[in-house]
Scaffold this active site. Structure first.
Site, short mmCIF file in Angstrom:
data_model
loop_
_atom_site.label_atom_id
_atom_site.label_comp_id
_atom_site.label_asym_id
_atom_site.label_seq_id
_atom_site.Cartn_x
_atom_site.Cartn_y
_atom_site.Cartn_z
N GLU A 167 -5.39 -5.21 10.67
CA GLU A 167 -4.37 -4.20 10.88
C GLU A 167 -4.63 -3.46 12.19
O GLU A 167 -5.44 -2.52 12.23
CB GLU A 167 -4.40 -3.18 9.73
CG GLU A 167 -4.13 -3.78 8.38
CD GLU A 167 -3.53 -2.76 7.44
OE1 GLU A 167 -2.41 -2.99 6.99
OE2 GLU A 167 -4.15 -1.72 7.19
N HIS B 15 -9.37 1.11 4.97
CA HIS B 15 -8.09 1.24 5.67
C HIS B 15 -8.29 2.15 6.89
O HIS B 15 -9.10 3.09 6.84
CB HIS B 15 -7.05 1.84 4.71
CG HIS B 15 -5.66 1.78 5.27
ND1 HIS B 15 -5.21 2.69 6.20
CD2 HIS B 15 -4.64 0.92 5.06
CE1 HIS B 15 -3.95 2.38 6.52
NE2 HIS B 15 -3.59 1.31 5.85
N GLY C 189 2.48 2.03 10.76
CA GLY C 189 3.41 3.15 10.62
C GLY C 189 4.12 3.54 11.90
O GLY C 189 4.72 4.61 11.99
N GLU D 257 -6.65 4.52 7.99
CA GLU D 257 -6.46 5.95 7.71
C GLU D 257 -7.72 6.55 7.08
O GLU D 257 -8.04 7.71 7.31
CB GLU D 257 -5.22 6.14 6.81
CG GLU D 257 -3.94 5.92 7.62
CD GLU D 257 -2.77 5.36 6.84
OE1 GLU D 257 -2.77 5.43 5.60
OE2 GLU D 257 -1.84 4.84 7.49
N ASN E 204 0.87 -1.18 0.00
CA ASN E 204 0.00 0.00 0.00
C ASN E 204 0.91 1.23 0.00
O ASN E 204 1.52 1.55 1.01
CB ASN E 204 -0.88 -0.03 1.26
CG ASN E 204 -1.69 1.24 1.44
OD1 ASN E 204 -1.81 2.03 0.51
ND2 ASN E 204 -2.24 1.43 2.64
N TRP E 205 0.99 1.87 -1.16
CA TRP E 205 1.93 2.99 -1.29
C TRP E 205 1.38 4.28 -0.68
O TRP E 205 2.09 5.29 -0.64
CB TRP E 205 2.28 3.22 -2.76
CG TRP E 205 2.99 2.06 -3.41
CD1 TRP E 205 3.36 0.87 -2.80
CD2 TRP E 205 3.41 1.96 -4.78
NE1 TRP E 205 3.98 0.05 -3.71
CE2 TRP E 205 4.03 0.69 -4.93
CE3 TRP E 205 3.33 2.80 -5.88
CZ2 TRP E 205 4.56 0.27 -6.15
CZ3 TRP E 205 3.86 2.39 -7.10
CH2 TRP E 205 4.47 1.13 -7.22
N LYS E 206 0.13 4.27 -0.29
CA LYS E 206 -0.50 5.44 0.32
C LYS E 206 -0.32 6.68 -0.58
O LYS E 206 -0.27 6.56 -1.79
CB LYS E 206 0.03 5.67 1.74
CG LYS E 206 -0.04 4.40 2.59
CD LYS E 206 0.17 4.67 4.04
CE LYS E 206 0.24 3.34 4.79
NZ LYS E 206 0.18 3.48 6.23
N GLY F 84 2.84 -1.20 4.30
CA GLY F 84 2.89 0.23 3.98
C GLY F 84 4.32 0.66 3.71
O GLY F 84 4.87 0.47 2.62
N SER G 278 3.51 -2.36 10.31
CA SER G 278 4.97 -2.35 10.47
C SER G 278 5.64 -3.67 10.08
O SER G 278 6.58 -4.11 10.73
CB SER G 278 5.35 -1.95 11.90
OG SER G 278 4.91 -0.63 12.17
C1 PEP Z 1 -0.66 -0.06 5.97
O1 PEP Z 1 -0.61 1.00 5.39
O2 PEP Z 1 -1.63 -0.81 5.76
C2 PEP Z 1 0.42 -0.43 6.87
C3 PEP Z 1 0.33 -1.56 7.51
O3 PEP Z 1 1.47 0.45 7.01
P1 PEP Z 1 2.91 0.14 7.67
O4 PEP Z 1 3.40 -1.15 7.05
O5 PEP Z 1 3.76 1.31 7.30
O6 PEP Z 1 2.70 -0.01 9.13
#
Ligand code: PEP
Length: 253
Positions: free
Chosen positions: A167, A95, A173, A97, A9-11, A234, A213
Site C-alpha cells: 500500500e 497499516h 485515501g 495509518e 478495511n472499514w477503518k 478502504g 484508492s
Molecule cells: C486502506 O485503508 O488500506 C486503503 C487502501 O484505503 P483507500 O482504499 O481508501 O485508499
C-alpha cells in the site's frame, strides 16, 4: 494458483447497525462468488455482530489490528485470543495509518505477525512507501525494510498463511492510485524478496494484495498484473455495491 483475496478495511467507520446494514447487503450481492476470497474488517465494536451475520456465507472476518499478548494489564488493547473468540480468521497488521499515527514499527509489526500465527490468525501485513520516499527514489529500500523485518523469524508454513498488502502511502485515501505498472514493479520485487528469504516455491504461493484508492473502475487493470493477487480496499468498501463490483472485477458489468 493463487486465489485472489479482496478485503474491505472499514477503518473507524460504522456503528453496529450501520455495519450490519452494509454486510447484509454485501452478502447478497456476492453470494455467487467462489473464485475470490472475500474478507471484511469492521471496527472492533462491530466484529461480533458482523461475524454472526456472515456465518455460513463466503465472507470472512478480519480485525484491523491487535496486540501481541494473550491477556493482561494492557488497557485499551485487544488480544489474538479475543479475535479468535469473535470469529476472526484474518487480522490486518501494520497499516500505514497505524505506523503513521500510532507509533507502529517494524518490530511491533513483527511481534504482532508472529502472535497472529501462534493463535491461528492469518495476518495481512501492510508495507509501503510514503510520497517523499517514492520521490527520492527509495521505494524499494523502504519496502524491503518493511518486508524483511516484518517477517523476521517466520517459518515457511507461517509465510504461506500470511498475506502481504503493498500500500503506497501516497495512494491511500487520496484518489491517486498507483498505475498497474507501478504496483506490479513493487509486487514483483516483493515476490523476489520472499524467494530470497524463504524459497521460490513459497514466494510463488504467497498472495500480495495492492491497496490504495481501489475503485470498481481500476481494479481490473490492477488484477491483470501477474503479481497482484488481490486488493485491500478502504473507502470503496464502505458501500456494498462498490465493494461487490470490486470483488466481481473479472465479470462483465
Ligand atoms: C486502506 O485503508 O488500506 C486503503 C487502501 O484505503 P483507500 O482504499 O481508501 O485508499
Amino acid at each position: 494458483m493463487r486465489k485472489p483475496i479482496i478485503a474491505g478495511n472499514w477503518k473507524m467507520n460504522k456503528t453496529i447497525g450501520e455495519a450490519l446494514e452494509l454486510v447484509n447487503s454485501l452478502k447478497e450481492l456476492v453470494a455467487d462468488v467462489t473464485d475470490v476470497e472475500i474478507v471484511v474488517a469492521p471496527p472492533f465494536t462491530a466484529l461480533q455482530a458482523v461475524g454472526e451475520a456472515i456465518k455460513g456465507t463466503n465472507i470472512k472476518l478480519a480485525a484491523q489490528d491487535m496486540f501481541w499478548e494473550e491477556s493482561g494489564a494492557y488497557t485499551g488493547e485487544i488480544s489474538p485470543l479475543m479475535l479468535k473468540d469473535v470469529g476472526c480468521q484474518y487480522v490486518i497488521i501494520g497499516h500505514s495509518e497505524r505506523r503513521g499515527y500510532f507509533g507502529e514499527t517494524n518490530e511491533t509489526v513483527n511481534r504482532k505477525v508472529k502472535a497472529a500465527h501462534k493463535h491461528g490468525l492469518k495476518p495481512i501485513m501492510c508495507v509501503g512507501e510514503k510520497l517523499e520516499e517514492r520521490e527520492s527514489g527509495v521505494t524499494k529500500e523502504v519496502v524491503k525494510d518493511h518486508v524483511v523485518n516484518g517477517l523476521k523469524g517466520l517459518s515457511e508454513e507461517e509465510m504461506l498463511n500470511t498475506v502481504i498488502a503493498y500500500e503506497p502511502v501516497w495512494a491511500i485515501g487520496t484518489g491517486r492510485t498507483a498505475t498497474p505498472q507501478q504496483a506490479q514493479e513493487v509486487h514483483q520485487f516483493i515476490r523476489e524478496l520472499l524467494g530470497e528469504i524463504f524459497s521460490k516455491e513459497v514466494a510463488e504461493q504467497v498472495r500480495i494484495q495492492y491497496g490504495g484508492s481501489i475503485k470498481p473502475e481500476n481494479i481490473a487493470g490492477l488484477m491483470a498484473q501477474p503479481d497482484i493477487d488481490g486488493g485491500l480496499v478502504g473507502g470503496a468498501s464502505l458501500k456494498a455495491d462498490s465493494f461487490a463490483k470490486i470483488v466481481k472485477f473479472g465479470r462483465s458489468r
